[in-house]
Write an enzyme that holds these catalytic residues in place. Structure first.
Site, PDB file in Angstrom:
ATOM      1  N   VAL A   1       0.843  -1.201   0.000  1.00 30.99           N
ATOM      2  CA  VAL A   1       0.000   0.000   0.000  1.00 30.99           C
ATOM      3  C   VAL A   1       0.872   1.243   0.000  1.00 30.99           C
ATOM      4  O   VAL A   1       1.888   1.307   0.699  1.00 30.99           O
ATOM      5  CB  VAL A   1      -0.912   0.012   1.251  1.00 30.99           C
ATOM      6  CG1 VAL A   1      -1.623   1.345   1.397  1.00 30.99           C
ATOM      7  CG2 VAL A   1      -1.916  -1.135   1.190  1.00 30.99           C
ATOM      8  N   CYS A   2       0.470   2.256  -0.789  1.00 36.16           N
ATOM      9  CA  CYS A   2       1.106   3.575  -0.736  1.00 36.16           C
ATOM     10  C   CYS A   2       0.024   4.630  -0.872  1.00 36.16           C
ATOM     11  O   CYS A   2      -1.169   4.320  -0.810  1.00 36.16           O
ATOM     12  CB  CYS A   2       2.170   3.727  -1.823  1.00 36.16           C
ATOM     13  SG  CYS A   2       1.501   3.772  -3.497  1.00 36.16           S
ATOM     14  N   ALA A   3       0.400   5.863  -1.078  1.00 37.60           N
ATOM     15  CA  ALA A   3      -0.582   6.951  -1.108  1.00 37.60           C
ATOM     16  C   ALA A   3      -1.449   6.925  -2.359  1.00 37.60           C
ATOM     17  O   ALA A   3      -2.675   7.028  -2.291  1.00 37.60           O
ATOM     18  CB  ALA A   3       0.117   8.297  -0.967  1.00 37.60           C
TER      19      ALA A   3
END
Length: 375
Positions: A72-74
Site C-alpha cells: 500500500v502507498c498513497a
C-alpha cells in the site's frame, strides 16, 4: 514482472470476513501512524518507499509466508514498484489499486433493515474514512442523508433500485468531509435540506431543516422526523425514521460522542451537547436503533459490516452518556480532543459554497482519519 491489483472493495470484503491480510505500507512513518487500513486480522509492516530503493532483500524475513500480502502507498505508483520487487524475490503479493486515496473513497452499501410499508434503509460505509451515509427507500422514492462527495454511488444505487431521489438532507454543516448533498439534489431535482442555523453563510438555495419538520418518502407512511439536537454544531439535527431508527449525525456515535469545537466554539456549544445527549435523547425510546454519521474504530462494526446500536444500550455502555458531573463532562469535551480534521476550515467553506476546489484538491483535503468524536 506484472503483479495483481486488489481493489478497495476486495480489501473491504476481506476485512468484513475477518480474513488474514498482511499489509506492507510504504508511506512515510508519520502518514502511517496517522491513518492506515485496519481490521481484526490485518497485520502491518511500515517501511517507507525510499528505504527500499536499493532492494527488498532485508525485509523478506519480516513478511509472513502464510498470509496474503498487500503493498500500500498513497496513490499506487510506489506500491506497484515494491510489489514487483517482492514478486521477483518469489513472493506472491498484490498492490492496492489507487492507493490510500482510493481506500478513502470506497463506499460499501449495507442493508440496515426493512420499513413498515415494505421500504428499506441502507447504510453506506466509507470504511477508509469512517463516514456513514444513508438512503431511505419507500414507495418508489428515496431520501439520502449525509451523502459524501462520491455522488455517483448514490445515484447509481437508486437507479438499480428503480427509485427516484426526491429528498437530500445533511444533519449539519460537515467539517471533516465534503458533502455530496447539494450536487445530488441538482442532478436529480430533489429538495436539499440543511439546518438554517448552520447555513448562515451558505451561498446557495436550500430548504430550511427545522425541528418538527416531517419529510414523507413515497406515497406511504414512511416519515423522517427532524429533531433539533445541537452540540456538534449549533444547527445539528437528528432524524427519526419510521419510528424505529435514530440518525444521530455527529452528535452520538456507538463508541463515543460528538466534539463541539470544529467551528471554534467548544465552550459555547458544550452545554447544547449535554442538553441534547442527556435530555433530548434521554426522552426518546430506548428501542430506537442509533445510526451515526461516523465511526472511529473497526470494533464498532457489526458482523454484517454495519454500524448501529440500540439507544438504550448506548446509555448503558457509552462512557460519554454516563458522566454525572457537568463539570467533568465539560472538561472531557473541551480538553480531551483529538487533532482537528485535515483542512477542516476549507471543507466547511466548500460545503458553504464559498470555494469550489477541483477534484484532486478535494481528495487531498479529505485524506486522513475521521476526527469528529471526543476520545
Amino acid at each position: 514482472m506484472a503483479v495483481d491489483a486488489m481493489t478497495s472493495r476486495e480489501v473491504t470484503k476481506k476485512i468484513l470476513n475477518n480474513e488474514n491480510l498482511f499489509i506492507l505500507d510504504v508511506r512515510n512513518e508519520s502518514d502511517f501512524r496517522d491513518w492506515k487500513i485496519e481490521g481484526e486480522n490485518v497485520g502491518h509492516l511500515n517501511i517507507p518507499y525510499f528505504e527500499l530503493l536499493d532492494g527488498v532483500e532485508e525485509i523478506l524475513k519480516k513478511i509472513p509466508k502464510d498470509k496474503e500480502v498487500l503493498v500500500v502507498c498513497a496513490k499506487e505508483g510506489s506500491s506497484v514498484m515494491v510489489a514487483e520487487m517482492l514478486s521477483k524475490q518469489g513472493l506472491d503479493v498484490s498492490y492496492l489499486q489507487g492507493g490510500m486515496k482510493a481506500w478513502s473513497e470506497h463506499l460499501e452499501p449495507v442493508k440496515i433493515g426493512d420499513l413498515n410499508d415494505g421500504g428499506e434503509i441502507y447504510q453506506f460505509v466509507r470504511i477508509g474514512k469512517g463516514c456513514l451515509s444513508y438512503m431511505v427507500i419507500s414507495g418508489g422514492e428515496a431520501a439520502i442523508i449525509d451523502a459524501t462527495r462520491m455522488t455517483d454511488v448514490f445515484i447509481e444505487f437508486a437507479q438499480n433500485k428503480n427509485v427516484n431521489i426526491t429528498h437530500v438532507l445533511d444533519t449539519h454543516l460537515h467539517a471533516d468531509h465534503i458533502s455530496g448533498g447539494r450536487k445530488i439534489a441538482e442532478q436529480t431535482n430533489a429538495v436539499y435540506w440543511l439546518p438554517p442555523k448552520d447555513a448562515t453563510e451558505v451561498t446557495f438555495a436550500y430548504e430550511p431543516l427545522e425541528n418538527g419538520n416531517v419529510i414523507t418518502i413515497g406515497n406511504t407512511a414512511i416519515d423522517i422526523h427532524a429533531l433539533y439536537s445541537p452540540g456538534h454544531t449549533i444547527g445539528s439535527t437528528s432524524f427519526i425514521v419510521d419510528e424505529k431508527y435514530l440518525l444521530s449525525g455527529d452528535i452520538l456515535f456507538v463508541d463515543s460522542i460528538g466534539r463541539p469545537d470544529l467551528a471554534g466554539l467548544a465552550k459555547d456549544w458544550v452545554g447544547d451537547l449535554r442538553e441534547t445527549l442527556y435530555s433530548r435523547y434521554k426522552n426518546l425510546s430506548e428501542e430506537l436503533i442509533v445510526l451515526p454519521a461516523h465511526f472511529m474504530l473497526m470494533d464498532e462494526l457489526n458482523d454484517d459490516g454495519s454500524i448501529s446500536e440500540k439507544l438504550g444500550t448506548l446509555f448503558e455502555e457509552n462512557h460519554g452518556l454516563n458522566i454525572e458531573s457537568e463539570e467533568e463532562f465539560r472538561k472531557l469535551v473541551t480538553k480531551n480532543l483529538p487533532p482537528q480534521p485535515n483542512a477542516y476550515q476549507e471543507i466547511r467553506e466548500t460545503n458553504m459554497g464559498k470555494i469550489n476546489p477541483d477534484l484532486e484538491k478535494q481528495r487531498e483535503m479529505e485524506i486522513g482519519p475521521n476526527r469528529c468524536a471526543v476520545r
